[in-house]
Write a protein that holds these residues in place. Structure first.
Motif, PDB file in Angstrom:
ATOM      1  N   ASP A  60       0.857  -1.176   0.000  1.00 47.13           N
ATOM      2  CA  ASP A  60       0.000   0.000   0.000  1.00 47.13           C
ATOM      3  C   ASP A  60       0.899   1.234   0.000  1.00 47.13           C
ATOM      4  O   ASP A  60       1.244   1.768   1.047  1.00 47.13           O
ATOM      5  CB  ASP A  60      -0.904  -0.048   1.241  1.00 47.13           C
ATOM      6  N   GLU A  82       0.302   4.199  -1.025  1.00 46.02           N
ATOM      7  CA  GLU A  82      -0.362   5.442  -0.628  1.00 46.02           C
ATOM      8  C   GLU A  82      -0.258   5.669   0.868  1.00 46.02           C
ATOM      9  O   GLU A  82      -0.220   6.798   1.331  1.00 46.02           O
ATOM     10  CB  GLU A  82      -1.849   5.383  -1.005  1.00 46.02           C
ATOM     11  N   ASN A  83      -0.249   4.562   1.599  1.00 48.29           N
ATOM     12  CA  ASN A  83      -0.210   4.684   3.051  1.00 48.29           C
ATOM     13  C   ASN A  83       1.105   4.192   3.658  1.00 48.29           C
ATOM     14  O   ASN A  83       1.216   3.955   4.846  1.00 48.29           O
ATOM     15  CB  ASN A  83      -1.425   3.984   3.660  1.00 48.29           C
ATOM     16  N   PHE A  84       2.090   3.975   2.795  1.00 45.87           N
ATOM     17  CA  PHE A  84       3.459   3.699   3.217  1.00 45.87           C
ATOM     18  C   PHE A  84       3.612   2.420   4.041  1.00 45.87           C
ATOM     19  O   PHE A  84       4.357   2.390   5.020  1.00 45.87           O
ATOM     20  CB  PHE A  84       4.025   4.897   3.996  1.00 45.87           C
ATOM     21  N   CYS A 134      22.413   2.395   6.782  1.00 49.37           N
ATOM     22  CA  CYS A 134      21.930   2.663   8.141  1.00 49.37           C
ATOM     23  C   CYS A 134      22.249   4.060   8.649  1.00 49.37           C
ATOM     24  O   CYS A 134      21.545   4.577   9.506  1.00 49.37           O
ATOM     25  CB  CYS A 134      22.511   1.660   9.122  1.00 49.37           C
ATOM     26  N   ASP A 161      13.681   0.091  12.755  1.00 46.12           N
ATOM     27  CA  ASP A 161      13.078   1.380  12.437  1.00 46.12           C
ATOM     28  C   ASP A 161      12.031   1.288  11.330  1.00 46.12           C
ATOM     29  O   ASP A 161      11.376   2.269  11.024  1.00 46.12           O
ATOM     30  CB  ASP A 161      14.180   2.373  12.049  1.00 46.12           C
ATOM     31  N   ARG A 204      -0.557  -0.881  11.487  1.00 45.10           N
ATOM     32  CA  ARG A 204      -0.112  -0.347  10.204  1.00 45.10           C
ATOM     33  C   ARG A 204       0.467   1.052  10.328  1.00 45.10           C
ATOM     34  O   ARG A 204       0.808   1.664   9.342  1.00 45.10           O
ATOM     35  CB  ARG A 204      -1.295  -0.296   9.241  1.00 45.10           C
ATOM     36  N   ASN A 205       0.513   1.578  11.531  1.00 42.38           N
ATOM     37  CA  ASN A 205       1.018   2.941  11.686  1.00 42.38           C
ATOM     38  C   ASN A 205       1.843   3.053  12.952  1.00 42.38           C
ATOM     39  O   ASN A 205       2.013   2.091  13.677  1.00 42.38           O
ATOM     40  CB  ASN A 205      -0.152   3.920  11.690  1.00 42.38           C
ATOM     41  N   ARG A 236       7.306  -0.658   7.094  1.00 44.92           N
ATOM     42  CA  ARG A 236       7.172   0.705   6.605  1.00 44.92           C
ATOM     43  C   ARG A 236       7.947   0.807   5.297  1.00 44.92           C
ATOM     44  O   ARG A 236       9.090   0.378   5.216  1.00 44.92           O
ATOM     45  CB  ARG A 236       7.766   1.655   7.642  1.00 44.92           C
ATOM     46  N   ILE A 260       8.995   3.423   1.928  1.00 44.27           N
ATOM     47  CA  ILE A 260       9.084   4.851   1.586  1.00 44.27           C
ATOM     48  C   ILE A 260       9.449   5.004   0.105  1.00 44.27           C
ATOM     49  O   ILE A 260       9.970   4.069  -0.517  1.00 44.27           O
ATOM     50  CB  ILE A 260      10.088   5.598   2.491  1.00 44.27           C
ATOM     51  N   PRO A 261       9.160   6.170  -0.465  1.00 43.03           N
ATOM     52  CA  PRO A 261       9.461   6.365  -1.889  1.00 43.03           C
ATOM     53  C   PRO A 261      10.966   6.352  -2.131  1.00 43.03           C
ATOM     54  O   PRO A 261      11.742   6.817  -1.285  1.00 43.03           O
ATOM     55  CB  PRO A 261       8.901   7.756  -2.194  1.00 43.03           C
ATOM     56  N   ILE A 262      11.363   5.824  -3.268  1.00 44.77           N
ATOM     57  CA  ILE A 262      12.769   5.882  -3.652  1.00 44.77           C
ATOM     58  C   ILE A 262      13.132   7.362  -3.812  1.00 44.77           C
ATOM     59  O   ILE A 262      12.383   8.119  -4.421  1.00 44.77           O
ATOM     60  CB  ILE A 262      12.988   5.117  -4.979  1.00 44.77           C
ATOM     61  N   ARG A 296      14.404  10.882  -5.001  1.00 43.57           N
ATOM     62  CA  ARG A 296      14.362  11.359  -6.385  1.00 43.57           C
ATOM     63  C   ARG A 296      15.741  11.384  -7.014  1.00 43.57           C
ATOM     64  O   ARG A 296      15.893  11.241  -8.211  1.00 43.57           O
ATOM     65  CB  ARG A 296      13.789  12.770  -6.410  1.00 43.57           C
ATOM     66  N   TYR A 339      16.614  15.448  -2.775  1.00 45.64           N
ATOM     67  CA  TYR A 339      16.060  16.198  -3.905  1.00 45.64           C
ATOM     68  C   TYR A 339      17.173  16.559  -4.890  1.00 45.64           C
ATOM     69  O   TYR A 339      18.277  16.909  -4.464  1.00 45.64           O
ATOM     70  CB  TYR A 339      15.384  17.476  -3.397  1.00 45.64           C
ATOM     71  N   ARG A 356      11.456   6.944  20.263  1.00 48.25           N
ATOM     72  CA  ARG A 356      12.414   5.906  20.662  1.00 48.25           C
ATOM     73  C   ARG A 356      13.678   5.886  19.805  1.00 48.25           C
ATOM     74  O   ARG A 356      14.747   5.505  20.263  1.00 48.25           O
ATOM     75  CB  ARG A 356      11.765   4.521  20.642  1.00 48.25           C
ATOM     76  N   GLY A 387      -4.410   5.099   7.429  1.00 55.60           N
ATOM     77  CA  GLY A 387      -3.409   5.493   6.447  1.00 55.60           C
ATOM     78  C   GLY A 387      -3.641   6.939   6.029  1.00 55.60           C
ATOM     79  O   GLY A 387      -4.788   7.386   5.987  1.00 55.60           O
ATOM     80  N   PRO A 388      -2.558   7.680   5.737  1.00 54.84           N
ATOM     81  CA  PRO A 388      -2.713   9.098   5.389  1.00 54.84           C
ATOM     82  C   PRO A 388      -3.674   9.337   4.220  1.00 54.84           C
ATOM     83  O   PRO A 388      -4.408  10.319   4.225  1.00 54.84           O
ATOM     84  CB  PRO A 388      -1.302   9.545   5.013  1.00 54.84           C
ATOM     85  N   MET A 389      -3.704   8.415   3.260  1.00 59.69           N
ATOM     86  CA  MET A 389      -4.582   8.629   2.115  1.00 59.69           C
ATOM     87  C   MET A 389      -6.008   8.155   2.387  1.00 59.69           C
ATOM     88  O   MET A 389      -6.891   8.294   1.557  1.00 59.69           O
ATOM     89  CB  MET A 389      -4.011   7.926   0.878  1.00 59.69           C
TER      90      MET A 389
END
Lengths: 458, 434
Positions: free
Chosen positions: A100, A102-104, A153, A161, A181-182, A211, A213-215, A217, A283, B151, B326-328
């Motif tokens: 998912d 969208e929700n990471f 790391c 993490d 999930r969060n 968790r 995350i986007p690659i 940029r 960025y 943490r 979820g944020p979305m």
């Protein structure tokens, strides 16, 4: 040996072909990334959480211990069936339940191979930052068990993490869910955190919420070549002081430069004392500034500094590092790998300490290091068939651990304790801390059935 | 009659640091419990002696940075850590600070900033929170998406266990997987595993540039829609927060409507471009008074406004319901929530931490919290989330009709607590049963 009754029940639970009891079959589950070995009573490969529960209950009825196993690539002896026990292999639980972006979050079974998850994520321009060098073979469950690290790391942290929640089968056969999930779902105590890195001693993980995350940029890869290792450490310290957090600060010493050159012909001068691979991400518009700052720092002391101009050049730079462990096999048939870690400021002293150990014990040691983390991988080269030499190597490994502790470091930065380092654990931790570990183990597993003898003894 | 031996306490910390007159005690206490004494230890060994004494005399003891929650310690001891307020070391080479637990969070932030460094966790309460309390609560906050939850920033500690023993663990290594991870497990244990007496805190280099973009919106839904737009554009700021109209005035006096606060911490070059992109998205999404804030003083005002609102909710846990999806999933969550709460803008308090998909609700007077939490949890679960923390876990088990899972979890939690605190001395007001 397992009784016929137990074997029959196991086969009923997971199916005939998912139970191994023959000698040859068992042999392959007796090893991991270390030089240790053991022999399991049997190997069982469940496909669902319900099957795991059934297995745990059955083992409890018959007072049999369980050793969890993913791909068995760990460097700690964490999956060795050292006591009479059944190996529970998670390599058949390979479903990626959900990605998912969208929700990471992604939800996976423990047997999913880190690489396979990365491939799926990459299609969506996402990734899961923990990438131990074993990532092409190692499983997410195994990464969770050992709390694996990797080269990124310094900026992104270790496995713990990126674990949001777990489904866990406890030693009493009950299932709990930790986290979710969060970030905000821990029930009272942060149970997820204590299970991550516990090497299966507290519970069997059957589902993992990771968790993602986007690659980034943009990314820039740099290579700096030095006369001396100390010079490379100076660059590391200066980069941090300049307020830059690179994703990667990988170091190889002269020995590794030569063994990898034999193999890759990447063109790194063989008389260089050290190379440093530096990578930054973020960025695109920030890259030039950071590369310039790093270049200015490195050039004051490095004999050569270059920025990869293409993906091919990035690959060239990384090929040496990636082949480091394998390349030493051309020198001697065996190597012992270590993951001692010291505070960054003590990194130069730790390098000195490694050289001293090499001299004191008259062994050959090459060093690969995640220098930004103060995490060293001294590779001791030897021949395992030579018993005397092997003993010297073990003594040298112990000396390395003690050296790291003298420098206010730790005996394990990313591999875990397992069997290999258990004997040094009370050198790192005070009796009160050791007792805290036992209190935790006792709370989860009072009869010591899950991965007995790993990390600590009850 | 209380068993507390005041004269022995005075022998440990000195007369001046034992307070047993009700009027003088008041400023150190909150809640309904009635401890007989406030004691202010000055060092670890004093903390240890006090806890040992409490064990010997079977007296309950609760701990706080500047103020102690008195729940469960009637007849017992309130320990205030405010005398242990030194920053012992600021180690630039390793990006680590060694601090005592009583250092005020806000003062620590100042010292860290002076050193050109960054400690991301937000103070739980702006004025009185301590660094020890920060890790004892161990929350995540609106910056956790970028920096990780609290943490993440603890590398080690010295702790006095509930039996009075001193436990020392951790080091300045940023990578450490040795032993079981008691270091991070202790974070968020609310003082039930022990009392922090020294903390090894991980720091980061200060960001090169900080900016904020603010704007006001006619509705919560419109404001939140801009968040989804930003996420879709892969713009992931440091904070992406929304405060409803009722609370927005507390954050920024004179605000009309719902207030959006986007915090951008990072590099100068990208910061400029992202700020422009964010401002454009907010404006196109119907925002008024959209403004990029570069001035340092104004930036701090905006962020402090956010912290004040956050602290307002933190201060009244019994009148707060918090959940995450979820944020979305947030547009659906807010739409469904409105069916329960009525107009979100007019509700006493609604905050959204957009990157975490987190919502905090300040309830109207007289609301049945549990009844509302149950409904909110169902809503959240249908969107893949749940009510925060232990309560959420309990409600989740309720929805699954899985009493066993809840029983297992609580029995595991209480077994852990029991192992560390066999006599149930420390912070008895902290419940692990929701």
């Amino acid at each position: 040996m397992l009784s016929q009754t137990v074997v029959k029940r196991l086969k009923e639970i997971v199916g005939e072909k998912n139970v191994v009891t023959d000698k040859v079959g068992l042999l392959t589950y007796g090893y991991d990334g270390t030089l240790l070995s053991g022999e399991a009573l049997g190997v069982v490969s469940p496909q669902t959480t319900e099957q795991v529960v059934e297995i745990v209950k059955l083992m409890n009825e018959h007072n049999i211990k369980l050793v969890p196993r993913g791909a068995g690539t760990n460097e700690s002896g964490g999956t060795i069936p050292s006591e009479e026990s059944v190996v529970i292999s998670f390599t058949k639980m390979t479903k990626i339940h959900e990605i998912d972006t969208e929700n990471f979050v992604a939800v996976v079974e423990p047997g999913v191979i880190n690489f396979d998850l990365q491939v799926e994520l990459e299609k969506k321009k996402f990734y899961f930052p923990p990438d131990p060098s074993s990532f092409k073979a190692s499983t997410i469950g195994g990464n969770v068990g050992e709390c694996s690290g990797g080269p990124k790391c310094f900026k992104y942290g270790v496995t713990r993490d990126y674990i949001l929640g777990l489904e866990v089968v406890l030693p009493n056969g009950k299932v709990i869910q930790t986290g979710g999930r969060n970030f905000q779902s821990e029930p009272g105590y942060d149970l997820t955190r204590i299970i991550v890195g516990a090497e299966g001693t507290l519970g069997l993980v059957t589902k993992v919420f990771v968790r993602i995350i986007p690659i980034p940029r943009a990314k820039k890869t740099m290579l700096a070549i030095y006369d001396k290792v100390e010079d490379a450490s100076q660059t590391v310290a200066d980069i941090v002081a300049a307020g830059i957090i690179p994703t990667t600060l990988e170091l190889m010493d002269n020995l590794l430069i030569n063994t990898t050159e034999d193999f890759t012909h990447a063109g790194i001068p063989r008389d260089a004392g050290a190379v440093l691979i530096i990578e930054v991400d973020g960025y695109p518009e920030d890259m030039d500034g950071q590369v310039k700052t790093i270049g200015d720092i490195a050039k004051t002391i490095a004999k050569e500094f270059k920025v990869a101009q293409s993906a091919v050049e990035v690959d060239q730079i990384w090929t040496s590092r990636r082949s480091a462990f394998g390349s030493v096999a051309r020198v001697r048939p065996s190597y012992g790998v270590n993951d001692i870690t010291v505070p960054r400021s003590n990194f130069p002293k730790a390098i000195g300490g490694v050289l001293k150990v090499a001299k004191d014990f008259d062994v050959t040691i090459g060093v690969v290091a995640h220098a930004g983390d103060g995490n060293l991988h001294p590779l001791i080269l030897f021949d395992q068939r030579n018993k005397e030499e092997t003993e010297t190597v073990h003594a040298a490994e112990q000396a390395l651990c003690m050296m790291a502790l003298d420098l206010e470091g730790t005996i394990s930065g990313e591999h875990g304790i397992g069997l290999v380092k258990k004997k040094y654990l009370d050198k790192e931790f005070t009796p009160a801390a050791m007792e805290a570990f036992r209190k935790i183990k006792r709370s989860f597993d009072p009869t010591n059935r899950f991965n007995p003898g790993k990390v600590i003894d009850l | 009659m209380s068993n507390v031996n005041i004269s022995k306490l005075k022998g440990i910390v000195g007369d001046a640091n034992v307070i047993d007159s009700l009027s003088e005690m008041a400023k150190y206490l909150k809640g309904q419990g009635k401890p007989v004494v406030v004691v202010l230890p000055g060092n670890t060994s004093e903390v240890s002696s006090i806890v040992k004494l409490a064990n010997e005399q079977n007296v309950k003891l609760a701990v706080g940075g500047a103020v102690v929650n008195t729940q469960g310690i009637t007849g017992g001891i309130a320990m205030v850590m405010s005398r242990m307020n030194q920053i012992l070391e600021m180690d630039h080479l390793n990006l680590v600070a060694v601090v005592e637990p009583g250092v005020l969070h806000k003062e620590f932030l100042l010292k860290v900033a002076e050193a050109g460094l960054n400690f991301p966790p937000e103070p739980y309460e702006v004025e009185t929170s301590s660094v020890g309390g920060c890790f004892a609560i161990g929350d995540s906050d609106s910056k956790s998406f970028e920096y990780g939850p609290t943490r993440t920033f603890l590398l080690g500690f010295e702790m006095v266990l509930p039996t009075g023993e001193i436990l020392d663990i951790g080091n300045k290594c940023i990578k450490n997987v040795s032993g079981l991870d008691f270091i991070h497990f202790a974070v968020g244990s609310q003082g039930t595993f022990g009392i922090f007496t020294k903390l090894l805190v991980k720091l980061l280099p200060a960001p090169e540039a900080k900016k904020a973009v603010i704007g006001t919106f006619a509705s919560m839904h419109k404001a939140n829609a801009t968040f989804n737009n930003l996420i879709k554009r892969n713009v992931l700021p440091t904070r992406m927060n929304l405060i409803n109209a009722s609370l927005a005035k507390n954050a920024k006096p004179g605000t009309e409507g719902q207030l959006v606060i986007i915090d951008l911490q990072g590099f100068k070059e990208s910061g400029k471009n992202i700020a422009n992109e964010v401002a454009a998205v907010l404006t196109l999404g119907g925002g008024s008074d959209v403004k990029i804030i570069e001035d340092e003083v104004e930036y701090d005002q905006v962020i402090n406004g956010w912290l004040k609102v956050r602290a307002y909710l933190n201060a009244k846990p019994e009148q707060t319901v918090e959940f995450a999806v979820g944020p979305m999933k947030m547009p659906q969550a807010l739409a469904q929530l409105e069916a329960l709460t009525g107009d979100l803008g007019a509700y006493p308090g609604v905050i959204v931490e957009g990157l975490l998909g987190f919502v905090g609700l300040a309830l109207p007077e007289g609301t049945d919290k549990l009844a509302l939490a149950r409904k909110v949890n169902k809503l959240a679960m249908s969107l893949g989330g749940n009510v925060k923390g232990l309560l959420g876990h309990k409600l989740k088990a309720e929805v699954y009709n899985d009493a066993e899972m809840w029983k297992q979890t609580t029995s595991l939690l209480s077994e852990l607590r029991q192992q560390f605190d066999p006599k149930g001395i420390l912070n008895p007001g902290v419940s692990l049963e929701a």
